[in-house]
Design an enzyme around this catalytic site. Structure first.
Site, PDB file in Angstrom:
ATOM      1  N   HIS A  90       0.824  -1.203  -0.007  1.00 40.62           N
ATOM      2  CA  HIS A  90      -0.002  -0.042   0.042  1.00 40.62           C
ATOM      3  C   HIS A  90       0.949   1.295  -0.003  1.00 40.62           C
ATOM      4  O   HIS A  90       1.752   1.195   0.632  1.00 40.62           O
ATOM      5  CB  HIS A  90      -0.804  -0.062   1.281  1.00 40.62           C
ATOM      6  CG  HIS A  90      -2.057   0.985   1.264  1.00 40.62           C
ATOM      7  ND1 HIS A  90      -1.694   2.247   1.497  1.00 40.62           N
ATOM      8  CD2 HIS A  90      -3.236   0.977   0.628  1.00 40.62           C
ATOM      9  CE1 HIS A  90      -2.671   3.163   1.456  1.00 40.62           C
ATOM     10  NE2 HIS A  90      -3.817   2.056   0.894  1.00 40.62           N
ATOM     11  N   GLU A 160      -3.981   2.287  -7.401  1.00 44.21           N
ATOM     12  CA  GLU A 160      -4.362   3.402  -6.512  1.00 44.21           C
ATOM     13  C   GLU A 160      -3.469   4.416  -6.588  1.00 44.21           C
ATOM     14  O   GLU A 160      -2.337   4.416  -6.251  1.00 44.21           O
ATOM     15  CB  GLU A 160      -4.236   2.999  -5.105  1.00 44.21           C
ATOM     16  CG  GLU A 160      -5.227   1.936  -4.568  1.00 44.21           C
ATOM     17  CD  GLU A 160      -5.495   1.808  -3.316  1.00 44.21           C
ATOM     18  OE1 GLU A 160      -6.517   2.050  -2.996  1.00 44.21           O
ATOM     19  OE2 GLU A 160      -4.542   1.656  -2.548  1.00 44.21           O
TER      20      GLU A 160
HETATM   21  P1  PGA Z   1      -9.350   6.118   0.356  1.00 45.23           P
HETATM   22  O1  PGA Z   1      -8.332   5.071   0.357  1.00 45.23           O
HETATM   23  O2  PGA Z   1     -10.560   5.408  -0.186  1.00 45.23           O
HETATM   24  O3  PGA Z   1      -9.770   6.651   1.564  1.00 45.23           O
HETATM   25  O4  PGA Z   1      -9.046   7.027  -0.947  1.00 45.23           O
HETATM   26  C1  PGA Z   1      -8.096   4.345  -0.531  1.00 45.23           C
HETATM   27  C2  PGA Z   1      -6.914   3.268   0.066  1.00 45.23           C
HETATM   28  O5  PGA Z   1      -6.098   3.711   0.668  1.00 45.23           O
HETATM   29  O6  PGA Z   1      -6.905   1.991  -0.329  1.00 45.23           O
END
Ligand code: PGA
Length: 240
Positions: A90, A160
């Site tokens: 992440h 992401e």
């Molecule tokens: P968020 O986070 O939906 O709060 O933008 C996504 C993530 O960190 O996986």
């Protein structure tokens, strides 16, 4: 199969987990959507009620074999408590715990060997995005993180963009569709398998239906909006 995963990060308390469990207790079973929450590992045992309705996974695992690594949790331990999946790489861990692609590749190897499904997170920073380097960054993240990938075992990838995480500003739909397609193509070349690709970054109940319609998106990874059971279930509904 569509995937809707939540990531609680370093949030929730025992009483909030009980409340969340009560909210999901009545949720209908939907065979075409696999929904799960990545919980803080210390609370895993308190999430077994949620596990009757949703998958429950962890947010990170050690890159090392079991042994003298104080504070770490091994992939075998994750398997031992029946964690359904585990996030790896992440962006917050890359940023604050200085995780490199090589460390992340070791974690994937450990999880696959232990029989726990890794959910690999990749994505470019705002600086890289603005410099037009998104594809280049993703290519090296995927190549390096999947260096020891076991083609006999499963994997899910979450794209992401770092600049969309926790900002309330999801990437625009055309970008999500384009880049998730790109990630799927590269992942397929590296692994010789079809790897599901999720989008993550400010997903909520309002934008989930449009994201769910994108042809290259197999699901979402949800941070902030997964703390609220009703909103999380709304997002899940969008993928039914
Ligand atoms: P968020 O986070 O939906 O709060 O933008 C996504 C993530 O960190 O996986």
């Amino acid at each position: 199969m569509k995937f809707v995963f939540g990531n609680w990060k370093m949030n929730m308390s025992r009483s909030e987990i009980e409340h969340f469990e009560a909210e999901v207790a009545a949720a209908p079973y939907v065979p075409k959507v696999l929904a799960g929450i990545a919980v803080p590992s210390v609370y895993y045992g308190y999430c077994l009620g949620i596990k009757r309705k949703l998958s429950v996974g962890l947010q990170d695992v050690s890159e090392f074999e079991p042994g003298a690594h104080t504070g770490e949790i091994s992939a075998q331990m994750a398997h031992d408590v029946l964690a359904d999946f585990c996030l790896v790489g992440h962006s917050e861990r890359r940023q604050f715990q200085h995780e490199t692609n090589t460390i992340i590749s070791h974690k994937i190897i450990r999880l696959q060997a232990a029989g726990v499904l890794p959910v690999l997170c990749v994505g470019e920073t705002l600086e890289e995005f603005e410099a037009g380097r998104t594809r280049e960054v993703l290519l090296s993240q995927l190549n390096e993180c999947l260096a020891g990938f076991d083609t006999q075992k499963g994997l899910i990838i979450a794209y992401e963009p770092v600049w969309a995480i926790g900002t309330g500003k999801a990437a625009d739909l055309a970008k999500i569709e384009e880049i998730c397609g790109y990630v799927a193509t590269i992942a397929n070349e590296i692994t010789t398998r079809e790897i599901p690709v999720l989008y993550g970054g400010s997903v909520n109940a309002a934008n989930a239906p449009a994201i769910a319609r994108l042809s290259t998106v197999d699901g979402v990874l949800v941070g902030g909006a997964s703390l609220d059971a009703r909103e999380f279930l709304e997002i899940k509904k969008a993928f039914c």
